[in-house]
Design an enzyme around this catalytic site. Structure first.
Site, short mmCIF file in Angstrom:
data_model
loop_
_atom_site.label_atom_id
_atom_site.label_comp_id
_atom_site.label_asym_id
_atom_site.label_seq_id
_atom_site.Cartn_x
_atom_site.Cartn_y
_atom_site.Cartn_z
N ASP A 140 12.92 147.71 -12.80
CA ASP A 140 13.60 147.84 -14.08
C ASP A 140 14.87 147.00 -14.16
O ASP A 140 15.81 147.34 -14.86
CB ASP A 140 13.91 149.31 -14.37
CG ASP A 140 14.83 149.95 -13.34
OD1 ASP A 140 15.27 149.26 -12.39
OD2 ASP A 140 15.11 151.15 -13.47
N HIS B 6 18.20 151.26 6.91
CA HIS B 6 17.90 151.68 5.54
C HIS B 6 19.01 151.12 4.65
O HIS B 6 20.20 151.30 4.93
CB HIS B 6 17.88 153.20 5.45
CG HIS B 6 17.84 153.71 4.05
ND1 HIS B 6 16.70 153.69 3.28
CD2 HIS B 6 18.81 154.25 3.28
CE1 HIS B 6 16.96 154.19 2.10
NE2 HIS B 6 18.25 154.55 2.06
N CYS C 287 18.77 148.59 -5.52
CA CYS C 287 19.83 149.61 -5.59
C CYS C 287 20.26 149.90 -4.15
O CYS C 287 19.52 150.55 -3.40
CB CYS C 287 19.25 150.83 -6.29
SG CYS C 287 20.40 152.14 -6.59
N CYS D 130 17.08 144.58 11.68
CA CYS D 130 17.48 145.77 12.45
C CYS D 130 16.91 147.08 11.91
O CYS D 130 17.20 148.14 12.45
CB CYS D 130 19.00 145.87 12.54
SG CYS D 130 19.79 146.31 10.98
N HIS E 273 16.79 151.25 -2.27
CA HIS E 273 15.47 151.17 -2.88
C HIS E 273 15.42 150.02 -3.89
O HIS E 273 16.47 149.59 -4.38
CB HIS E 273 15.13 152.49 -3.59
CG HIS E 273 14.95 153.62 -2.64
ND1 HIS E 273 16.00 154.37 -2.17
CD2 HIS E 273 13.84 154.12 -2.05
CE1 HIS E 273 15.54 155.29 -1.34
NE2 HIS E 273 14.23 155.16 -1.24
N ARG F 75 15.50 145.62 -9.53
CA ARG F 75 16.83 146.19 -9.29
C ARG F 75 16.86 146.72 -7.87
O ARG F 75 16.29 147.75 -7.58
CB ARG F 75 17.14 147.31 -10.28
CG ARG F 75 18.45 148.05 -9.98
CD ARG F 75 18.79 149.08 -11.05
NE ARG F 75 17.75 150.03 -11.31
CZ ARG F 75 17.68 151.27 -10.79
NH1 ARG F 75 18.61 151.70 -9.96
NH2 ARG F 75 16.67 152.07 -11.10
N CYS G 123 23.71 144.38 11.50
CA CYS G 123 23.32 143.20 12.29
C CYS G 123 23.83 141.88 11.72
O CYS G 123 23.54 140.83 12.28
CB CYS G 123 21.81 143.15 12.44
SG CYS G 123 20.92 142.73 10.92
N CYS H 172 24.22 142.59 6.13
CA CYS H 172 23.90 143.90 6.70
C CYS H 172 25.05 144.33 7.61
O CYS H 172 25.49 143.56 8.47
CB CYS H 172 22.59 143.81 7.49
SG CYS H 172 22.15 145.35 8.34
N CYS I 3 16.49 146.44 6.29
CA CYS I 3 16.83 145.13 6.84
C CYS I 3 15.70 144.68 7.77
O CYS I 3 15.26 145.44 8.64
CB CYS I 3 18.15 145.23 7.61
SG CYS I 3 18.60 143.71 8.47
#
Length: 131
Positions: A109, A102, A119, A99, A105, A117, A50, A47, A96
């Site tokens: 699939d 974002h 992404c 922290c 997603h 997956r 963090c 990440c 995460c």
């Protein structure tokens, strides 16, 4: 896991504008624009906010979607899944666990062995060599 709690101003001071927009304001980078989309190097993706290890490069695959894709995180506890109904879609956002950044997603699939997956936006990640 010990949570990291900072104000938006503290995050803005430590992240570049693209990282801040995606990680803290739930933005997204344009498809095929991220530095890790075509990356094939070995290591661990952390990440950017963090430094929590998120994905092993061995779980990365080319999904053709325009963002780095992984079939599993290093550990399930590293991610929080949140129902996302924005933009007229129903998706599962991943953040995460340490922290709340974002990341992107997850979709059902992906390839075996998980069929998932993840992404993920490149700006959310930092690829570090394997120890």
């Amino acid at each position: 896991m010990q949570k990291i709690d900072k104000t938006l101003d503290e995050w803005r001071a430590m992240l570049d504008p693209a990282q801040y927009q995606v990680c803290r304001l739930k933005g997204t980078e344009r498809p095929f624009s991220g530095k890790y989309n075509s990356e094939r190097g070995d290591g661990i993706y952390h990440c950017i906010c963090c430094d929590l290890p998120l994905f092993d490069a061995k779980a990365k695959f080319d999904s053709g979607c325009g963002w780095p894709s992984f079939y599993e995180p290093i550990q399930e506890a590293a991610m929080i899944e949140i129902r996302d109904t924005s933009h007229g879609m129903i998706r599962t956002e991943v953040t995460c666990a340490r922290c709340d950044a974002h990341l992107g997603h997850v979709f059902p699939d992906g390839p075996p062995p998980t069929g998932l997956r993840y992404c993920i936006n490149s700006v959310c990640l930092d690829l570090k060599p394997r120890d």
